[in-house]
Design an enzyme around this catalytic site. Structure first.
Site, PDB file in Angstrom:
ATOM      1  N   ARG A  90     -22.182  -1.698  27.821  1.00 13.23           N
ATOM      2  CA  ARG A  90     -22.662  -0.883  29.422  1.00 13.23           C
ATOM      3  C   ARG A  90     -24.091  -0.127  29.120  1.00 13.23           C
ATOM      4  O   ARG A  90     -24.391   0.071  28.067  1.00 13.23           O
ATOM      5  CB  ARG A  90     -21.879   0.508  30.320  1.00 13.23           C
ATOM      6  CG  ARG A  90     -20.833   0.021  31.482  1.00 13.23           C
ATOM      7  CD  ARG A  90     -19.922   0.266  31.931  1.00 13.23           C
ATOM      8  NE  ARG A  90     -20.809   2.002  32.111  1.00 13.23           N
ATOM      9  CZ  ARG A  90     -19.649   2.748  32.416  1.00 13.23           C
ATOM     10  NH1 ARG A  90     -18.260   2.596  32.986  1.00 13.23           N
ATOM     11  NH2 ARG A  90     -19.543   4.499  32.703  1.00 13.23           N
ATOM     12  N   ARG A 107     -15.817  13.523  43.170  1.00 15.39           N
ATOM     13  CA  ARG A 107     -16.822  14.387  41.420  1.00 15.39           C
ATOM     14  C   ARG A 107     -17.509  15.877  41.804  1.00 15.39           C
ATOM     15  O   ARG A 107     -18.005  16.301  40.966  1.00 15.39           O
ATOM     16  CB  ARG A 107     -18.458  13.216  41.434  1.00 15.39           C
ATOM     17  CG  ARG A 107     -17.891  12.498  40.085  1.00 15.39           C
ATOM     18  CD  ARG A 107     -18.457  11.635  39.586  1.00 15.39           C
ATOM     19  NE  ARG A 107     -19.465  10.695  38.285  1.00 15.39           N
ATOM     20  CZ  ARG A 107     -18.660   9.533  37.983  1.00 15.39           C
ATOM     21  NH1 ARG A 107     -17.629   8.603  38.577  1.00 15.39           N
ATOM     22  NH2 ARG A 107     -18.083   9.104  36.743  1.00 15.39           N
ATOM     23  N   ARG A 152     -16.840   0.358  23.504  1.00 10.78           N
ATOM     24  CA  ARG A 152     -16.797  -0.227  24.930  1.00 10.78           C
ATOM     25  C   ARG A 152     -17.753  -1.234  25.271  1.00 10.78           C
ATOM     26  O   ARG A 152     -18.889  -1.808  25.304  1.00 10.78           O
ATOM     27  CB  ARG A 152     -16.985   0.693  26.276  1.00 10.78           C
ATOM     28  CG  ARG A 152     -16.511   0.420  27.308  1.00 10.78           C
ATOM     29  CD  ARG A 152     -16.371   1.103  28.530  1.00 10.78           C
ATOM     30  NE  ARG A 152     -17.522   1.889  28.180  1.00 10.78           N
ATOM     31  CZ  ARG A 152     -17.503   3.143  29.354  1.00 10.78           C
ATOM     32  NH1 ARG A 152     -16.287   3.042  30.124  1.00 10.78           N
ATOM     33  NH2 ARG A 152     -17.938   4.546  29.674  1.00 10.78           N
ATOM     34  N   ARG A 168     -24.089  12.089  30.650  1.00  9.16           N
ATOM     35  CA  ARG A 168     -23.245  12.033  31.695  1.00  9.16           C
ATOM     36  C   ARG A 168     -21.952  13.489  31.526  1.00  9.16           C
ATOM     37  O   ARG A 168     -21.583  13.356  32.203  1.00  9.16           O
ATOM     38  CB  ARG A 168     -22.451  10.691  31.560  1.00  9.16           C
ATOM     39  CG  ARG A 168     -22.692   9.799  32.407  1.00  9.16           C
ATOM     40  CD  ARG A 168     -22.917   8.413  31.967  1.00  9.16           C
ATOM     41  NE  ARG A 168     -21.269   7.931  32.055  1.00  9.16           N
ATOM     42  CZ  ARG A 168     -21.125   6.520  30.926  1.00  9.16           C
ATOM     43  NH1 ARG A 168     -21.583   6.456  30.118  1.00  9.16           N
ATOM     44  NH2 ARG A 168     -19.648   6.893  30.874  1.00  9.16           N
ATOM     45  N   LYS A 212     -10.358   6.170  32.420  1.00  8.57           N
ATOM     46  CA  LYS A 212     -10.097   6.056  34.205  1.00  8.57           C
ATOM     47  C   LYS A 212     -10.144   4.120  34.518  1.00  8.57           C
ATOM     48  O   LYS A 212      -8.299   4.169  34.890  1.00  8.57           O
ATOM     49  CB  LYS A 212     -10.703   6.430  35.060  1.00  8.57           C
ATOM     50  CG  LYS A 212     -11.018   8.215  34.992  1.00  8.57           C
ATOM     51  CD  LYS A 212     -11.711   8.752  35.792  1.00  8.57           C
ATOM     52  CE  LYS A 212     -13.918   8.301  35.642  1.00  8.57           C
ATOM     53  NZ  LYS A 212     -14.112   8.402  33.891  1.00  8.57           N
TER      54      LYS A 212
HETATM   55  P1  AP5 Z   1     -12.577   3.068  30.284  1.00  9.32           P
HETATM   56  O1  AP5 Z   1     -11.677   3.018  30.681  1.00  9.32           O
HETATM   57  O2  AP5 Z   1     -13.377   2.132  30.088  1.00  9.32           O
HETATM   58  O3  AP5 Z   1     -13.273   4.885  30.768  1.00  9.32           O
HETATM   59  P2  AP5 Z   1     -13.556   5.687  32.307  1.00  9.32           P
HETATM   60  O4  AP5 Z   1     -12.630   6.411  31.870  1.00  9.32           O
HETATM   61  O5  AP5 Z   1     -13.355   4.384  33.070  1.00  9.32           O
HETATM   62  O6  AP5 Z   1     -15.094   5.970  31.826  1.00  9.32           O
HETATM   63  P3  AP5 Z   1     -16.118   5.557  32.327  1.00  9.32           P
HETATM   64  O7  AP5 Z   1     -17.766   5.629  31.011  1.00  9.32           O
HETATM   65  O8  AP5 Z   1     -16.635   4.338  33.781  1.00  9.32           O
HETATM   66  O9  AP5 Z   1     -16.187   6.623  33.407  1.00  9.32           O
HETATM   67  P4  AP5 Z   1     -17.645   7.775  33.918  1.00  9.32           P
HETATM   68  O10 AP5 Z   1     -17.170   8.553  34.554  1.00  9.32           O
HETATM   69  O11 AP5 Z   1     -18.697   7.892  33.191  1.00  9.32           O
HETATM   70  O12 AP5 Z   1     -18.593   5.674  34.809  1.00  9.32           O
HETATM   71  P5  AP5 Z   1     -18.650   5.446  36.101  1.00  9.32           P
HETATM   72  O13 AP5 Z   1     -18.880   4.548  36.050  1.00  9.32           O
HETATM   73  O14 AP5 Z   1     -17.403   6.148  36.681  1.00  9.32           O
HETATM   74  O15 AP5 Z   1     -11.869   3.288  29.023  1.00  9.32           O
HETATM   75  C1  AP5 Z   1     -13.400   3.993  27.888  1.00  9.32           C
HETATM   76  C2  AP5 Z   1     -13.256   2.933  26.895  1.00  9.32           C
HETATM   77  O16 AP5 Z   1     -11.886   3.856  26.186  1.00  9.32           O
HETATM   78  C3  AP5 Z   1     -13.593   1.763  25.847  1.00  9.32           C
HETATM   79  O17 AP5 Z   1     -13.990   0.782  25.676  1.00  9.32           O
HETATM   80  C4  AP5 Z   1     -11.320   1.483  26.587  1.00  9.32           C
HETATM   81  O18 AP5 Z   1     -11.024   0.705  25.659  1.00  9.32           O
HETATM   82  C5  AP5 Z   1     -11.705   2.761  25.660  1.00  9.32           C
HETATM   83  N1  AP5 Z   1      -9.994   3.775  25.849  1.00  9.32           N
HETATM   84  C6  AP5 Z   1      -9.505   3.821  26.741  1.00  9.32           C
HETATM   85  N2  AP5 Z   1      -8.026   4.260  26.433  1.00  9.32           N
HETATM   86  C7  AP5 Z   1      -7.843   4.576  25.529  1.00  9.32           C
HETATM   87  C8  AP5 Z   1      -6.879   4.835  24.260  1.00  9.32           C
HETATM   88  N3  AP5 Z   1      -6.153   5.782  24.946  1.00  9.32           N
HETATM   89  N4  AP5 Z   1      -7.015   4.599  23.258  1.00  9.32           N
HETATM   90  C9  AP5 Z   1      -8.016   3.987  22.637  1.00  9.32           C
HETATM   91  N5  AP5 Z   1      -9.640   3.911  23.126  1.00  9.32           N
HETATM   92  C10 AP5 Z   1      -9.051   3.746  24.839  1.00  9.32           C
HETATM   93  O19 AP5 Z   1     -19.502   5.981  36.426  1.00  9.32           O
HETATM   94  C11 AP5 Z   1     -21.100   6.156  36.602  1.00  9.32           C
HETATM   95  C12 AP5 Z   1     -22.043   6.762  37.176  1.00  9.32           C
HETATM   96  O20 AP5 Z   1     -22.060   6.537  38.627  1.00  9.32           O
HETATM   97  C13 AP5 Z   1     -22.029   8.420  36.654  1.00  9.32           C
HETATM   98  O21 AP5 Z   1     -22.378   8.546  35.464  1.00  9.32           O
HETATM   99  C14 AP5 Z   1     -22.409   8.048  37.880  1.00  9.32           C
HETATM  100  O22 AP5 Z   1     -23.797   8.776  37.504  1.00  9.32           O
HETATM  101  C15 AP5 Z   1     -22.637   7.222  38.246  1.00  9.32           C
HETATM  102  N6  AP5 Z   1     -21.280   7.981  39.828  1.00  9.32           N
HETATM  103  C16 AP5 Z   1     -20.005   7.324  39.811  1.00  9.32           C
HETATM  104  N7  AP5 Z   1     -19.238   7.951  41.058  1.00  9.32           N
HETATM  105  C17 AP5 Z   1     -19.961   8.974  41.358  1.00  9.32           C
HETATM  106  C18 AP5 Z   1     -19.589   9.613  42.781  1.00  9.32           C
HETATM  107  N8  AP5 Z   1     -18.691   9.604  43.105  1.00  9.32           N
HETATM  108  N9  AP5 Z   1     -21.036  10.359  42.362  1.00  9.32           N
HETATM  109  C19 AP5 Z   1     -21.703  10.453  41.842  1.00  9.32           C
HETATM  110  N10 AP5 Z   1     -22.650   9.440  41.522  1.00  9.32           N
HETATM  111  C20 AP5 Z   1     -21.673   8.610  40.743  1.00  9.32           C
HETATM  112 MG    MG Z   2     -14.897   3.576  34.412  1.00  8.15          MG
END
Ligand code: AP5
Ligand code: MG
Length: 217
Positions: A160, A88, A127, A171, A13
Site C-alpha cells: 500500500r 473513526r 504488509r 496515520r 482489523k
Molecule cells: P491488517 O489486518 O492489514 O491491519 P489493519 O488494522 O486492517 O490496518 P490498516 O492499515 O488497514 O488500518 P488503517 O486504519 O490504517 O487503514 P484503513 O485502510 O482502514 O494487518 C496489518 C499487517 O499486520 C499485515 O501485514 C498482516 O499480515 C499483519 N498481521 C496482522 N495480524 C498479525 C499478528 N497477529 N501478528 C503478526 N502480523 C500480523 O484506512 C486507510 C485510510 O483511509 C485512513 O488513513 C484514512 O485516510 C481513510 N479512512 C478510512 N476510514 C475512514 C473513516 N471512517 N473516516 C475518514 N477517513 C477514513
Molecule cells: Mg485494513
C-alpha cells in the site's frame, strides 16, 4: 450480528475481519478498502481522497458517511456487518447510531484491538496484499509458495502506498488524536472489549470469538 473493530492502523482489523467473514458469513465493510477503490479512479473525488489517504488524514465525516450509507444499502444478504475502520470520530459514531436506529438494527459489540506504535509500524512496513482476492500477508511473518505471489490465487502482491514509515506514523498519530475518544464512548454504552494484539493471528482470532460468544451469541 453487527460488530465494530476499533484499532490503530495495522493492528490487524482486516486480517481478523476476513476470518470472521469466512467462518460466519458476515459482510466485511472496510472503509479504507472502499476509499482506495475510489482513489484508484481517475476522477476529481478520487484524487481528493487519494491525497488525504496519502497524508494520513481523514476523509470528511459527511462524505465518509454518505459512502458508507450507500454501501450498506447495496448489501444483499449477510448475517451482519463487520465495520472495519468506521466509525473513526465521535461524529461518525453518532451518525452510525442514527442509521442503525433508522434501519431497526443495532451494534452488538465493539472490539478494540490494542497495539503499540512500534509493533504496528513493523506490521505496516511488511504488509503486502493481493488486489485480486484481498488476502493480506506480511513479508516478515508469512511464508510464500512463490515469491511476490498470493498463496491463495497466485496473483501479484502489492504494497500500500500509505505504508511507508513516515506516512504510517502520520496515520497512527491521527488515529490517537481523533479515534481514541471512541473507546470511552462505547465503554459507556457497555459494548466494548479490549483485546491485546500481541499474539499470533490465530490466538487473537480465538480471543475475539470467545468475547463474541460471551456478549453476542
Ligand atoms: P491488517 O489486518 O492489514 O491491519 P489493519 O488494522 O486492517 O490496518 P490498516 O492499515 O488497514 O488500518 P488503517 O486504519 O490504517 O487503514 P484503513 O485502510 O482502514 O494487518 C496489518 C499487517 O499486520 C499485515 O501485514 C498482516 O499480515 C499483519 N498481521 C496482522 N495480524 C498479525 C499478528 N497477529 N501478528 C503478526 N502480523 C500480523 O484506512 C486507510 C485510510 O483511509 C485512513 O488513513 C484514512 O485516510 C481513510 N479512512 C478510512 N476510514 C475512514 C473513516 N471512517 N473516516 C475518514 N477517513 C477514513
Ligand atoms: Mg485494513
Amino acid at each position: 450480528m453487527n460488530i465494530i473493530f476499533i484499532a490503530p492502523p495495522a493492528a490487524g482489523k482486516g486480517t481478523q475481519a476476513s476470518l470472521l467473514k469466512e467462518e460466519f458469513g458476515l459482510y466485511h465493510l472496510s472503509t479504507g478498502d472502499l476509499l482506495r477503490e475510489i482513489a484508484a479512479t481517475n476522477t476529481e473525488i478520487g484524487k481528493e481522497i487519494k491525497n488525504l489517504i496519502d497524508n494520513g488524514l481523514f476523509v470528511s465525516d459527511e462524505l465518509m458517511f454518505r459512502l458508507l450509507e450507500s454501501k450498506i444499502s447495496s448489501i444483499k444478504k449477510s448475517n451482519g456487518i463487520i465495520f472495519d475502520g468506521f466509525p473513526r470520530t465521535l461524529k461518525q459514531a453518532s451518525m452510525l447510531d442514527e442509521l442503525m436506529e433508522k434501519n431497526n438494527d443495532k451494534i452488538d459489540h465493539v472490539i478494540f484491538l490494542d497495539i503499540e506504535k512500534e509493533v504496528a509500524t513493523k506490521r505496516a512496513t511488511g504488509r503486502v496484499s493481493c488486489n485480486n482476492c484481498g488476502s493480506i500477508y506480511n513479508i516478515y511473518f508469512d511464508s510464500f509458495i512463490e515469491d511476490g505471489k498470493c498463496n491463495k490465487c497466485g496473483c501479484a502482491l502489492t504494497k500500500r502506498e500509505d505504508d511507508t514509515i513516515e506516512k504510517f506514523s502520520n496515520r497512527f498519530d491521527t488515529y490517537m488524536e481523533k479515534t481514541m475518544p471512541l473507546i470511552s464512548y462505547y465503554e459507556n454504552k457497555g459494548l466494548l472489549t479490549k483485546i491485546s494484539c500481541n499474539g499470533t493471528k490465530e490466538e487473537i482470532y480465538d480471543n475475539i470469538k470467545s468475547v463474541l460468544r460471551r456478549h453476542v451469541w
